[in-house]
Design a protein around this motif. Structure first.
Motif, PDB file in Angstrom:
ATOM      1  N   THR A 135      -8.553   1.565   0.835  1.00 31.52           N
ATOM      2  CA  THR A 135      -7.330   1.032   1.433  1.00 31.52           C
ATOM      3  C   THR A 135      -7.540  -0.453   1.717  1.00 31.52           C
ATOM      4  OG1 THR A 135      -8.018   1.482   3.711  1.00 31.52           O
ATOM      5  CG2 THR A 135      -6.801   3.246   2.554  1.00 31.52           C
ATOM      6  N   PRO A 136      -6.454  -1.207   1.797  1.00 32.78           N
ATOM      7  CA  PRO A 136      -6.597  -2.625   2.139  1.00 32.78           C
ATOM      8  C   PRO A 136      -7.290  -2.809   3.491  1.00 32.78           C
ATOM      9  CG  PRO A 136      -4.355  -2.164   1.432  1.00 32.78           C
ATOM     10  CD  PRO A 136      -5.059  -0.851   1.539  1.00 32.78           C
ATOM     11  N   GLU A 137      -6.957  -1.948   4.439  1.00 37.91           N
ATOM     12  CA  GLU A 137      -7.535  -2.069   5.785  1.00 37.91           C
ATOM     13  C   GLU A 137      -9.048  -1.847   5.751  1.00 37.91           C
ATOM     14  OE1 GLU A 137      -3.370  -1.240   5.743  1.00 37.91           O
ATOM     15  OE2 GLU A 137      -4.958   0.086   5.020  1.00 37.91           O
ATOM     16  N   ASN A 170      -5.573  -8.008   2.251  1.00 34.73           N
ATOM     17  CA  ASN A 170      -4.138  -7.747   2.386  1.00 34.73           C
ATOM     18  C   ASN A 170      -3.624  -6.875   1.237  1.00 34.73           C
ATOM     19  OD1 ASN A 170      -3.041  -9.454   0.151  1.00 34.73           O
ATOM     20  ND2 ASN A 170      -3.892 -11.132   1.366  1.00 34.73           N
ATOM     21  N   GLN A 171      -2.440  -6.329   1.410  1.00 32.80           N
ATOM     22  CA  GLN A 171      -1.852  -5.382   0.447  1.00 32.80           C
ATOM     23  C   GLN A 171      -1.670  -6.007  -0.933  1.00 32.80           C
ATOM     24  OE1 GLN A 171      -1.152  -2.047   1.071  1.00 32.80           O
ATOM     25  NE2 GLN A 171      -0.766  -1.926  -1.109  1.00 32.80           N
ATOM     26  N   ARG A 172      -1.222  -7.231  -0.988  1.00 31.54           N
ATOM     27  CA  ARG A 172      -0.981  -7.891  -2.280  1.00 31.54           C
ATOM     28  C   ARG A 172      -2.290  -8.078  -3.041  1.00 31.54           C
ATOM     29  NH1 ARG A 172       0.891 -13.977  -3.261  1.00 31.54           N
ATOM     30  NH2 ARG A 172       1.197 -13.845  -5.503  1.00 31.54           N
ATOM     31  N   PHE A 175      -5.032  -6.341  -2.600  1.00 33.58           N
ATOM     32  CA  PHE A 175      -5.471  -4.995  -2.928  1.00 33.58           C
ATOM     33  C   PHE A 175      -4.821  -4.534  -4.239  1.00 33.58           C
ATOM     34  CE2 PHE A 175      -4.829  -0.371  -2.583  1.00 33.58           C
ATOM     35  CZ  PHE A 175      -6.118   0.061  -2.344  1.00 33.58           C
ATOM     36  N   GLY A 176      -3.508  -4.694  -4.342  1.00 36.46           N
ATOM     37  CA  GLY A 176      -2.798  -4.324  -5.559  1.00 36.46           C
ATOM     38  C   GLY A 176      -3.290  -5.101  -6.765  1.00 36.46           C
ATOM     39  N   TYR A 230      -2.462   4.099 -10.089  1.00 35.19           N
ATOM     40  CA  TYR A 230      -1.374   4.251  -9.127  1.00 35.19           C
ATOM     41  C   TYR A 230      -0.355   5.299  -9.549  1.00 35.19           C
ATOM     42  CZ  TYR A 230      -2.482  -0.371  -7.162  1.00 35.19           C
ATOM     43  OH  TYR A 230      -3.081  -1.435  -6.568  1.00 35.19           O
ATOM     44  N   GLY A 240       6.519   2.814  -2.424  1.00 33.88           N
ATOM     45  CA  GLY A 240       5.649   1.827  -3.048  1.00 33.88           C
ATOM     46  C   GLY A 240       4.581   2.459  -3.915  1.00 33.88           C
ATOM     47  N   LYS A 241       3.514   1.699  -4.168  1.00 33.96           N
ATOM     48  CA  LYS A 241       2.409   2.149  -5.007  1.00 33.96           C
ATOM     49  C   LYS A 241       1.357   2.843  -4.146  1.00 33.96           C
ATOM     50  CE  LYS A 241       2.434  -1.336  -8.663  1.00 33.96           C
ATOM     51  NZ  LYS A 241       1.622  -2.395  -9.283  1.00 33.96           N
ATOM     52  N   HIS A 242       0.775   3.899  -4.714  1.00 35.08           N
ATOM     53  CA  HIS A 242      -0.278   4.637  -4.030  1.00 35.08           C
ATOM     54  C   HIS A 242      -1.393   4.926  -5.029  1.00 35.08           C
ATOM     55  CE1 HIS A 242       2.774   5.356  -0.949  1.00 35.08           C
ATOM     56  NE2 HIS A 242       3.568   5.686  -1.952  1.00 35.08           N
TER      57      HIS A 242
END
Length: 111
Positions: free
Chosen positions: A33-35, A40-42, A44-45, A62, A68-70
């Motif tokens: 996960t990003p955390e 950050n999420q961007r 990470f993606g 994904y 959103g994306k998972h």
């Protein structure tokens, strides 16, 4: 290198996936996960899109829904990803940096 450097994150992710494969363990999605990775999420993606596009991971990274994306839970390191861990010169620098830190402070979960 900074802990959020691209190659540091790639090293952590691919090493984790490779260890799961070798030890026949299910991937703990909480560690991807990003955390957990401290980014950050961007970013990470971007990292996972790149790992997918470059063939360093197997299975589609994904699935996408209205939220959103998972990441897919059956994500695995590819043979190309394993080679990348062993042969890439920048990853070798990350490994050497991580080894020096680990010698001083001990094991870091997820590294």
């Amino acid at each position: 290198m900074a802990k959020d450097d691209y190659y540091v994150i790639v090293f952590r992710v691919l090493t984790y996936l490779y260890n799961c494969l070798k030890q026949d363990e299910v991937v703990d999605m909480q560690k991807l996960t990003p955390e957990y990775l401290g980014i950050n999420q961007r970013y990470f993606g971007y990292i996972f899109d790149t790992l997918d596009d470059e063939g360093l991971i197997l299975n589609k990274a994904y699935y996408e829904d209205m939220l959103g994306k998972h990441l897919e839970s059956d994500i695995m390191v590819s043979p190309k990803g394993i080679s990348f861990l062993h042969e890439n010169s920048t990853i070798a620098k990350v490994k050497n940096s991580a080894k020096g830190i680990l010698d001083i402070i001990g094991d870091i979960p997820g590294l």
